[in-house]
Scaffold this motif. Structure first.
Motif: not given
Length: 312
Positions: A222-226, A228-229, A261, A265
């Motif tokens: 959850v700390q990093d959108e990349d 998650i991607g 979250q 996402k």
């Protein structure tokens, strides 16, 4: 009554009547406490407040599990208790297994005896449950030792998955690449504990090094959108254990658990118990706690439940 209605009414009996999965559970601490009390007279109390360190968890284990079940007979009783708990909780797919070192300690280095212990308890106590038998590895063990132990396991189609657990910082995750390559050749689902104590980047490193299909915990994503991607693009499932995360101090409050979250996402998530006896965390309680805390809606939780029941 639907599962959504059961959550909204807080009806535990109704919640337990609906099929669920438990894909992240350690059977040594995953049993039904009433079953164990009836069999042994031992009263095993869960922890009541967040732990300050892993040493406190070790102290709990020494007090309530320790030498009480440290025999082949005691070990098999813990297996039985886990099936009893899963049956009570409405779990229809249960993924549990043995750490490779347990083969010698509890099953006389006889892989057939190990497999039989799980399958016999499954058939006798909860034949309606689909058992997904797992090979467990400790990060604390030398690689050559693990490779030697695994010689007994390779080629046995009864095993569904392999999982790596223990201190995330014990040794570099890349050390386990040869083992996971062999596991892939054997058709196993590849899993590892990562991203509970470590960072989001640790998750990506583990996924790439071991070609993971699933991650146990993974909440640091959850700390990093990349990151998650990466999980969404590759459909890497996170098998999350909310109460465990809170009681080990990895999440401050259930209402703010990262599962919400991550799910919103597009990350593939499931809800699991981890260690029922210590965290008082059966799967039905996990669903209700997430709902009553406001972390996830009843509809979202039902979606997660149904998604977990799909085949990998």
């Amino acid at each position: 009554m639907t599962f959504i209605e059961a959550l909204k009414s807080g009806d535990f009996d109704a919640i337990r009547s609906f099929p669920k999965t438990d894909l992240h559970i350690h059977f040594v601490l995953g049993g039904n406490r009433e079953y164990l009390f009836k069999k042994t007279g031992y009263k095993i109390e869960p922890i009541a407040k967040p732990l300050k360190s892993m040493s406190e968890m070790d102290a709990w284990s020494a007090k309530y599990i320790g030498n009480l079940f440290n025999s082949p007979e005691g070990h098999k009783l813990l297996i039985e208790a886990t099936f009893a708990q899963a049956k009570y909780d409405g779990v229809t797919i249960l993924e549990i297994g043995e750490d490779v070192w347990g083969l010698g300690k509890f099953f006389h280095n006889d892989i057939a005896e190990l497999i039989y212990a799980f399958q016999e308890a499954n058939n006798r106590i909860a034949p309606e449950i689909e058992l997904r038998l797992q090979i467990g590895l400790s990060r604390h063990c030398p690689i050559d030792y693990l490779e030697d132990c695994l010689k007994h396991f390779w080629g046995h189609k009864e095993f569904y998955s392999i999982d790596l657990y223990g201190d995330e910082l014990a040794q570099p995750i890349e050390n386990f690449t040869p083992i996971y390559e062999k596991a892939a050749e054997n058709g196993l689902v590849l899993k590892a504990h990562v991203g509970e104590w470590g960072t989001a980047q640790d998750i990506v490193v583990a996924v790439k090094a071991l070609h993971l299909n699933e991650v146990q915990h993974g909440i640091a994503a959850v700390q990093d959108e990349d990151v998650i991607g990466v999980l969404v693009k590759n459909d890497i499932r996170l098998n999350i254990t909310p109460s465990s995360n809170v009681l080990l101090g990895r999440v401050l409050d259930m209402s703010d658990h990262p599962i919400a979250q991550l799910y919103r996402k597009g990350v593939n998530v499931t809800i699991n118990s981890d260690d029922v006896l210590i965290f008082d965390s059966d799967v039905s309680k996990e669903y209700l706690r997430l709902y009553q805390s406001g972390c996830l809606t009843a509809q979202e939780l039902d979606d997660i439940r149904l998604n977990g029941l799909k085949n990998v």
